[in-house]
Design a protein around this motif. Structure first.
Motif, PDB file in Angstrom:
ATOM      1  N   ARG A  48       0.842  -1.195   0.000  1.00 53.24           N
ATOM      2  CA  ARG A  48       0.000   0.000   0.000  1.00 53.24           C
ATOM      3  C   ARG A  48       0.877   1.243   0.000  1.00 53.24           C
ATOM      4  N   THR A  49       0.280   2.376  -0.205  1.00 51.54           N
ATOM      5  CA  THR A  49       0.984   3.655  -0.175  1.00 51.54           C
ATOM      6  C   THR A  49       1.634   3.863   1.190  1.00 51.54           C
ATOM      7  N   ALA A  50       2.844   4.376   1.184  1.00 57.28           N
ATOM      8  CA  ALA A  50       3.599   4.587   2.419  1.00 57.28           C
ATOM      9  C   ALA A  50       2.955   5.651   3.295  1.00 57.28           C
ATOM     10  N   VAL A  51       3.074   5.445   4.599  1.00 57.00           N
ATOM     11  CA  VAL A  51       2.688   6.445   5.600  1.00 57.00           C
ATOM     12  C   VAL A  51       3.938   6.752   6.406  1.00 57.00           C
ATOM     13  N   ASP A  52       4.214   8.037   6.627  1.00 53.48           N
ATOM     14  CA  ASP A  52       5.449   8.466   7.276  1.00 53.48           C
ATOM     15  C   ASP A  52       5.233   8.782   8.756  1.00 53.48           C
ATOM     16  N   TYR A  53       6.237   8.421   9.555  1.00 50.99           N
ATOM     17  CA  TYR A  53       6.264   8.688  10.992  1.00 50.99           C
ATOM     18  C   TYR A  53       7.546   9.449  11.296  1.00 50.99           C
ATOM     19  N   GLY A  54       7.441  10.570  11.957  1.00 52.78           N
ATOM     20  CA  GLY A  54       8.606  11.369  12.302  1.00 52.78           C
ATOM     21  C   GLY A  54       9.498  10.673  13.323  1.00 52.78           C
ATOM     22  N   VAL A  55      10.798  10.791  13.119  1.00 54.05           N
ATOM     23  CA  VAL A  55      11.801  10.274  14.059  1.00 54.05           C
ATOM     24  C   VAL A  55      12.886  11.329  14.207  1.00 54.05           C
ATOM     25  N   GLY A  56      14.031  10.969  14.778  1.00 58.69           N
ATOM     26  CA  GLY A  56      15.130  11.913  14.963  1.00 58.69           C
ATOM     27  C   GLY A  56      15.760  12.326  13.642  1.00 58.69           C
ATOM     28  N   SER A  57      16.816  13.091  13.733  1.00 57.43           N
ATOM     29  CA  SER A  57      17.458  13.668  12.560  1.00 57.43           C
ATOM     30  C   SER A  57      18.380  12.671  11.856  1.00 57.43           C
ATOM     31  N   SER A  58      18.183  12.512  10.579  1.00 53.82           N
ATOM     32  CA  SER A  58      18.985  11.646   9.709  1.00 53.82           C
ATOM     33  C   SER A  58      18.968  10.175  10.115  1.00 53.82           C
ATOM     34  N   PRO A  59      17.771   9.566  10.177  1.00 53.85           N
ATOM     35  CA  PRO A  59      17.732   8.140  10.505  1.00 53.85           C
ATOM     36  C   PRO A  59      18.402   7.333   9.392  1.00 53.85           C
ATOM     37  N   ARG A  60      19.330   6.487   9.781  1.00 50.14           N
ATOM     38  CA  ARG A  60      20.036   5.688   8.786  1.00 50.14           C
ATOM     39  C   ARG A  60      19.661   4.222   8.852  1.00 50.14           C
ATOM     40  N   LEU A  61      19.417   3.717  10.015  1.00 48.99           N
ATOM     41  CA  LEU A  61      19.085   2.305  10.158  1.00 48.99           C
ATOM     42  C   LEU A  61      17.745   2.170  10.853  1.00 48.99           C
ATOM     43  N   VAL A  62      16.985   1.167  10.432  1.00 51.35           N
ATOM     44  CA  VAL A  62      15.710   0.870  11.067  1.00 51.35           C
ATOM     45  C   VAL A  62      15.673  -0.628  11.348  1.00 51.35           C
ATOM     46  N   THR A  63      15.154  -0.987  12.509  1.00 55.03           N
ATOM     47  CA  THR A  63      15.001  -2.394  12.861  1.00 55.03           C
ATOM     48  C   THR A  63      13.679  -2.568  13.584  1.00 55.03           C
ATOM     49  N   ALA A  64      13.192  -3.787  13.575  1.00 54.62           N
ATOM     50  CA  ALA A  64      11.917  -4.100  14.214  1.00 54.62           C
ATOM     51  C   ALA A  64      12.133  -5.090  15.341  1.00 54.62           C
ATOM     52  N   GLY A  65      11.315  -4.959  16.385  1.00 52.91           N
ATOM     53  CA  GLY A  65      11.332  -5.883  17.505  1.00 52.91           C
ATOM     54  C   GLY A  65      10.176  -5.565  18.427  1.00 52.91           C
ATOM     55  N   ASP A  66       9.831  -6.491  19.283  1.00 54.98           N
ATOM     56  CA  ASP A  66       8.768  -6.276  20.260  1.00 54.98           C
ATOM     57  C   ASP A  66       9.408  -5.713  21.519  1.00 54.98           C
ATOM     58  N   PHE A  67       9.663  -4.414  21.540  1.00 58.76           N
ATOM     59  CA  PHE A  67      10.434  -3.779  22.600  1.00 58.76           C
ATOM     60  C   PHE A  67       9.691  -3.679  23.928  1.00 58.76           C
ATOM     61  N   ASN A  68       8.360  -3.688  23.895  1.00 60.67           N
ATOM     62  CA  ASN A  68       7.595  -3.581  25.142  1.00 60.67           C
ATOM     63  C   ASN A  68       6.825  -4.859  25.470  1.00 60.67           C
ATOM     64  N   ASN A  69       7.173  -5.956  24.819  1.00 58.30           N
ATOM     65  CA  ASN A  69       6.610  -7.274  25.113  1.00 58.30           C
ATOM     66  C   ASN A  69       5.084  -7.331  25.058  1.00 58.30           C
ATOM     67  N   ASP A  70       4.487  -6.683  24.037  1.00 56.96           N
ATOM     68  CA  ASP A  70       3.034  -6.739  23.886  1.00 56.96           C
ATOM     69  C   ASP A  70       2.620  -7.570  22.672  1.00 56.96           C
ATOM     70  N   ASN A  71       3.556  -8.333  22.131  1.00 57.84           N
ATOM     71  CA  ASN A  71       3.316  -9.191  20.962  1.00 57.84           C
ATOM     72  C   ASN A  71       3.000  -8.406  19.693  1.00 57.84           C
ATOM     73  N   LYS A  72       3.459  -7.151  19.625  1.00 58.56           N
ATOM     74  CA  LYS A  72       3.325  -6.325  18.430  1.00 58.56           C
ATOM     75  C   LYS A  72       4.707  -5.782  18.094  1.00 58.56           C
ATOM     76  N   LEU A  73       5.042  -5.782  16.809  1.00 62.76           N
ATOM     77  CA  LEU A  73       6.342  -5.251  16.404  1.00 62.76           C
ATOM     78  C   LEU A  73       6.387  -3.736  16.579  1.00 62.76           C
ATOM     79  N   ASP A  74       7.490  -3.274  17.120  1.00 60.60           N
ATOM     80  CA  ASP A  74       7.778  -1.853  17.259  1.00 60.60           C
ATOM     81  C   ASP A  74       8.976  -1.556  16.362  1.00 60.60           C
ATOM     82  N   LEU A  75       9.323  -0.291  16.197  1.00 61.41           N
ATOM     83  CA  LEU A  75      10.454   0.085  15.352  1.00 61.41           C
ATOM     84  C   LEU A  75      11.453   0.923  16.126  1.00 61.41           C
ATOM     85  N   ALA A  76      12.712   0.789  15.752  1.00 56.79           N
ATOM     86  CA  ALA A  76      13.778   1.633  16.302  1.00 56.79           C
ATOM     87  C   ALA A  76      14.613   2.140  15.137  1.00 56.79           C
TER      88      ALA A  76
END
Length: 137
Positions: A48-76
């Motif tokens: 589908r068409t991309a949706v953008d989410y603001g993050v810090g300045s010049s993000p170079r790497l993105v990874t996914a993981g369940d950082f808060n243990n709620d069984n949903k993927l989060d992003l860093a």
């Protein structure tokens, strides 16, 4: 090849099932526009068409993981110009089609999460104080 529009100067991409529909989705770190583009998969190799989410300045790497243990993927994202990491937790992906301005919702979700953590800590401190008072009586 099929091209999909994302933010400015895409630097890295990761795949994961971000909306729990058993279809792979994509998250793209866009260094030039300081955001992450999420493209939900249709299950047939298209997105589908991309949706953008603001993050810090010049993000170079993105990874996914369940950082808060709620069984949903989060992003860093690793943000080059800020020397920091942005964490996107509990992104309301089911609403992407009908609501494109989700950055504000992500901020609200993070504020609520921090508030819940503070309330949990205060509750534990109150319990310790009450127990301490009981033990002195």
């Amino acid at each position: 090849a099929v091209d999909y529009k994302v933010g400015t100067n895409p630097f890295s991409v990761t795949a994961g099932d971000f909306d729990n529909d058993n279809n792979l989705d994509l998250a793209v770190a866009n260094e030039g526009s300081n955001n992450v583009s999420i493209l939900l998969g249709n299950g047939n190799g298209t997105f589908r068409t991309a949706v953008d989410y603001g993050v810090g300045s010049s993000p170079r790497l993105v990874t996914a993981g369940d950082f808060n243990n709620d069984n949903k993927l989060d992003l860093a994202t690793a943000n080059f110009s800020n020397d920091n990491v942005s964490i996107l937790i509990d992104i309301p992906l089911k609403e992407i089609i009908s609501e494109p301005l989700l950055t504000q919702r992500s901020v609200v979700t993070r504020i609520i999460t921090v508030f819940q953590l503070i309330m949990s800590w205060l509750t534990s401190q109150t319990i310790e104080i009450v127990e301490s008072i009981k033990n002195t009586m």
